[in-house]
Design a protein around this motif. Sequence first.
Motif, PDB file in Angstrom:
ATOM      1  N   SER A 129       0.838  -1.210   0.000  1.00 57.38           N
ATOM      2  CA  SER A 129       0.000   0.000   0.000  1.00 57.38           C
ATOM      3  C   SER A 129       0.870   1.256   0.000  1.00 57.38           C
ATOM      4  O   SER A 129       0.539   2.248  -0.652  1.00 57.38           O
ATOM      5  CB  SER A 129      -0.965  -0.014   1.186  1.00 57.38           C
ATOM      6  OG  SER A 129      -0.265   0.106   2.391  1.00 57.38           O
ATOM      7  N   THR A 139      -6.435   4.322  -5.659  1.00 54.42           N
ATOM      8  CA  THR A 139      -7.583   3.410  -5.649  1.00 54.42           C
ATOM      9  C   THR A 139      -7.108   2.004  -5.290  1.00 54.42           C
ATOM     10  O   THR A 139      -7.738   1.310  -4.477  1.00 54.42           O
ATOM     11  CB  THR A 139      -8.261   3.405  -7.035  1.00 54.42           C
ATOM     12  OG1 THR A 139      -8.504   4.762  -7.389  1.00 54.42           O
ATOM     13  CG2 THR A 139      -9.564   2.658  -7.005  1.00 54.42           C
ATOM     14  N   LEU A 142      -6.293   1.860  -1.678  1.00 51.73           N
ATOM     15  CA  LEU A 142      -7.524   1.730  -0.873  1.00 51.73           C
ATOM     16  C   LEU A 142      -8.007   0.285  -0.848  1.00 51.73           C
ATOM     17  O   LEU A 142      -8.457  -0.208   0.191  1.00 51.73           O
ATOM     18  CB  LEU A 142      -8.620   2.626  -1.461  1.00 51.73           C
ATOM     19  CG  LEU A 142      -8.594   4.084  -1.026  1.00 51.73           C
ATOM     20  CD1 LEU A 142      -9.611   4.895  -1.816  1.00 51.73           C
ATOM     21  CD2 LEU A 142      -8.891   4.192   0.463  1.00 51.73           C
ATOM     22  N   ASP A 143      -7.914  -0.396  -2.008  1.00 50.33           N
ATOM     23  CA  ASP A 143      -8.317  -1.816  -2.055  1.00 50.33           C
ATOM     24  C   ASP A 143      -7.496  -2.626  -1.057  1.00 50.33           C
ATOM     25  O   ASP A 143      -8.021  -3.485  -0.355  1.00 50.33           O
ATOM     26  CB  ASP A 143      -8.093  -2.392  -3.462  1.00 50.33           C
ATOM     27  CG  ASP A 143      -9.142  -1.870  -4.433  1.00 50.33           C
ATOM     28  OD1 ASP A 143     -10.153  -1.322  -3.955  1.00 50.33           O
ATOM     29  OD2 ASP A 143      -8.928  -2.000  -5.655  1.00 50.33           O
ATOM     30  N   HIS A 145      -5.877  -1.505   1.633  1.00 56.03           N
ATOM     31  CA  HIS A 145      -6.240  -1.125   3.010  1.00 56.03           C
ATOM     32  C   HIS A 145      -7.532  -1.812   3.434  1.00 56.03           C
ATOM     33  O   HIS A 145      -7.621  -2.382   4.522  1.00 56.03           O
ATOM     34  CB  HIS A 145      -6.442   0.396   3.116  1.00 56.03           C
ATOM     35  CG  HIS A 145      -5.172   1.161   2.972  1.00 56.03           C
ATOM     36  ND1 HIS A 145      -5.074   2.310   2.223  1.00 56.03           N
ATOM     37  CD2 HIS A 145      -3.945   0.951   3.471  1.00 56.03           C
ATOM     38  CE1 HIS A 145      -3.852   2.773   2.274  1.00 56.03           C
ATOM     39  NE2 HIS A 145      -3.142   1.966   3.037  1.00 56.03           N
ATOM     40  N   ASN A 146      -8.548  -1.752   2.552  1.00 55.97           N
ATOM     41  CA  ASN A 146      -9.844  -2.353   2.897  1.00 55.97           C
ATOM     42  C   ASN A 146      -9.714  -3.861   3.071  1.00 55.97           C
ATOM     43  O   ASN A 146     -10.311  -4.440   3.974  1.00 55.97           O
ATOM     44  CB  ASN A 146     -10.885  -2.032   1.816  1.00 55.97           C
ATOM     45  CG  ASN A 146     -11.267  -0.563   1.867  1.00 55.97           C
ATOM     46  OD1 ASN A 146     -11.200   0.065   2.927  1.00 55.97           O
ATOM     47  ND2 ASN A 146     -11.631   0.001   0.729  1.00 55.97           N
ATOM     48  N   ARG A 166      -5.370   4.851   4.797  1.00 57.35           N
ATOM     49  CA  ARG A 166      -6.604   4.799   4.009  1.00 57.35           C
ATOM     50  C   ARG A 166      -7.219   6.194   3.877  1.00 57.35           C
ATOM     51  O   ARG A 166      -7.652   6.599   2.790  1.00 57.35           O
ATOM     52  CB  ARG A 166      -7.586   3.847   4.686  1.00 57.35           C
ATOM     53  CG  ARG A 166      -8.795   3.519   3.837  1.00 57.35           C
ATOM     54  CD  ARG A 166      -9.579   2.377   4.432  1.00 57.35           C
ATOM     55  NE  ARG A 166     -10.175   2.746   5.700  1.00 57.35           N
ATOM     56  CZ  ARG A 166     -11.448   2.551   6.036  1.00 57.35           C
ATOM     57  NH1 ARG A 166     -12.250   1.968   5.196  1.00 57.35           N
ATOM     58  NH2 ARG A 166     -11.911   2.910   7.194  1.00 57.35           N
ATOM     59  N   ALA A 169      -5.245   8.188   1.403  1.00 56.24           N
ATOM     60  CA  ALA A 169      -5.551   7.768   0.022  1.00 56.24           C
ATOM     61  C   ALA A 169      -6.914   8.314  -0.416  1.00 56.24           C
ATOM     62  O   ALA A 169      -7.067   8.777  -1.555  1.00 56.24           O
ATOM     63  CB  ALA A 169      -5.517   6.246  -0.067  1.00 56.24           C
ATOM     64  N   MET A 170      -7.888   8.279   0.498  1.00 59.84           N
ATOM     65  CA  MET A 170      -9.223   8.814   0.153  1.00 59.84           C
ATOM     66  C   MET A 170      -9.137  10.297  -0.161  1.00 59.84           C
ATOM     67  O   MET A 170      -9.754  10.781  -1.118  1.00 59.84           O
ATOM     68  CB  MET A 170     -10.174   8.620   1.341  1.00 59.84           C
ATOM     69  CG  MET A 170     -10.658   7.200   1.526  1.00 59.84           C
ATOM     70  SD  MET A 170     -11.560   7.074   3.083  1.00 59.84           S
ATOM     71  CE  MET A 170     -12.139   5.388   2.983  1.00 59.84           C
ATOM     72  N   GLU A 173      -7.725  10.932  -3.488  1.00 54.11           N
ATOM     73  CA  GLU A 173      -8.663  10.589  -4.557  1.00 54.11           C
ATOM     74  C   GLU A 173      -9.913  11.470  -4.535  1.00 54.11           C
ATOM     75  O   GLU A 173     -10.869  11.203  -5.257  1.00 54.11           O
ATOM     76  CB  GLU A 173      -9.085   9.119  -4.428  1.00 54.11           C
ATOM     77  CG  GLU A 173      -8.044   8.132  -4.902  1.00 54.11           C
ATOM     78  CD  GLU A 173      -7.839   8.188  -6.409  1.00 54.11           C
ATOM     79  OE1 GLU A 173      -8.632   7.600  -7.141  1.00 54.11           O
ATOM     80  OE2 GLU A 173      -6.868   8.843  -6.851  1.00 54.11           O
ATOM     81  N   HIS A 175     -12.217  11.561  -2.297  1.00 56.83           N
ATOM     82  CA  HIS A 175     -13.394  10.921  -1.701  1.00 56.83           C
ATOM     83  C   HIS A 175     -13.624  11.592  -0.342  1.00 56.83           C
ATOM     84  O   HIS A 175     -13.368  11.002   0.708  1.00 56.83           O
ATOM     85  CB  HIS A 175     -13.159   9.415  -1.484  1.00 56.83           C
ATOM     86  CG  HIS A 175     -12.925   8.656  -2.747  1.00 56.83           C
ATOM     87  ND1 HIS A 175     -12.498   7.348  -2.762  1.00 56.83           N
ATOM     88  CD2 HIS A 175     -13.064   9.025  -4.052  1.00 56.83           C
ATOM     89  CE1 HIS A 175     -12.386   6.943  -4.015  1.00 56.83           C
ATOM     90  NE2 HIS A 175     -12.702   7.943  -4.810  1.00 56.83           N
ATOM     91  N   ASP A 178     -16.255  10.099   2.271  1.00 52.88           N
ATOM     92  CA  ASP A 178     -15.729   8.853   2.855  1.00 52.88           C
ATOM     93  C   ASP A 178     -14.595   9.170   3.833  1.00 52.88           C
ATOM     94  O   ASP A 178     -14.486   8.571   4.908  1.00 52.88           O
ATOM     95  CB  ASP A 178     -15.181   7.932   1.756  1.00 52.88           C
ATOM     96  CG  ASP A 178     -16.300   7.361   0.903  1.00 52.88           C
ATOM     97  OD1 ASP A 178     -17.451   7.406   1.359  1.00 52.88           O
ATOM     98  OD2 ASP A 178     -16.005   6.879  -0.213  1.00 52.88           O
TER      99      ASP A 178
END
Lengths: 294, 285
Positions: A129, A139, A142-143, A145-146, A166, A169-170, A173, A175, A178
């Motif tokens: 990550s 993105t 984030l995948d 991290h999730n 995370r 990263a959001m 992006e 977001h 979120d």
Amino acid sequence: MTIQPPNWFDVNAMIDQSVPSPRAKWWRWMAVSMLVGLLFATLTAGGNPAAQLALRILTGAVLLAFMAILVSLAWSANRAARNERQQIDQLEEMVTLRQWPAAAMSLHALLLRPMLNHGARIQALMYLSSVLGRYHRFTDALDVHNYLLNHFELDGNTVFNIRVGRVMAMLREDHLVDADRAISELRRMNGATETAAYALVQLFRDVKTGHAAEATELFEKRRALFAAQLGHRAADAFLLAAQAYLSRGDRESAGRCFHDATLLAPTMELKRRYPETAALFEAFEPAAAPLEAR
Amino acid sequence: MLSAQTAISTTRRGMTVGAAVRGLMWVLVLGAAIAGPFYRPQVDVLVVLIFLAGLWTLLVVRSFRAARLTADFPQLVASGQFDQAESQIESTLRAFSLFRPAKLLALHQLAVLRHAQERYADAAAIARELLRQRLGRLSGLSTSTFLILAQSSLELNDLAGAGQALARLGGRRLAIGESLNLLALQLDYQSRIGAWPAMMSDWMPKVQLAEVMPAAPAAVSQALLALAANKIGRDDAAKWLGDRASLLADVQELVKQRPVLAALWPAVSVAAVSVAGSTATNEQK
């Protein structure tokens, strides 16, 4: 400046294929077969002295073979686990020293085949990550991290670090909703509000959402904490604060914070981490550095 | 509290007993295999060998159990539970073990513990004992042992001992944490012996390494490099490094920790000395 990642960086494949495969059970079947064979030979030998001698020799040979197989299995498993551990240690070094291409190559080699140890895999995915963030693949980051948060029971510190990554990263992006929710989750974690990492994500959110007054107030309140806990990464906080001051029209404070940010970290690196602060690099001169550091 | 000397003699005794039992088992196995056929049918070699194998397994299990006692040592030290860590180490050192590594590992953990407790004389004595032993498959521990010895020697102002320990680490392949620790110790040592040109030789990689340290050691390392730059007339580097250090840590604290840094911040150092002086006077009163 955006640096393109290697084109073979398939994150989903890396996540899927690195799952440790179940341990082979063939040797257990072999052991059971040997014991059954010996039992059968013992029962059929009866009182025949020649058969009994042959049986003793066979028993000794089978036991020796079984021990040799066990020893060689244990040795090879041990060596493979040690190699994997060494690769993880090398990865840690590469990520810490920001040797991104080498880290990406190493992760590619490590995660596109089943790993041996779940703990080592979690560490490798965390490094993945970081590398993805470096290559602006937020993105994908984030995948990862999730996936880590949803599939593993991790200790509090690790969960906190992943959640901080995370949120960053959001925010990168855009977001924003979120990210705001994720920051609220972070706040509820034990002791999180006393960390510089938490303050940094708040600062970044405030800068991204144009809340410059809140950002500068937060920075002034947490200034000492940033330096004490983040070390040279405090440059990020100084840079974001400079952006907030500039947005408020306070050029003097903005210049001072920009100077401190560029004193702690190379200009190129800061520009790459926070493209939204581009105006600062036009407006101010970075801190003077000796020739070797330029 | 286990003294260094007691720990060392307990470890030596434990290793000697373990080696004697191992030797005895071999003698018994070979004796049964060679002499057994002459005593047949009164003695069945297979039965004797199975009995010895059972005994060996029992001793191995006991040894592993003793070694497992300190399995959570790193967590205990990290969380500051020194008493519990100490009692676990003591149990392992006093327990029977067939294997040398279990004893040596426990002794190494005791050196780490004493270092964390800032009992540097004990830490240095145990580290020296460990380095005298054949570490075998624990050879990876020698690096951290040398680092403990170097830092303990520096704290005890034994510059010769620190220099020797640091020299033994030169050219080794180190993990990143060990490299950072080594750099901090080298700079500290070199500043104490006044080796300013050596500190500034190829100095930029040192700065890059210091950048990934936590704030406090990063500040001390760069302040020491700033001092070295100042001593050899590299004023530009001295200012840059000194400014970085002052952003990462409180300058008064830095001077209090390393009085030699007073040369970098003369105005601040006067205040720090006077604060320290008034504190001492108040304590005397």
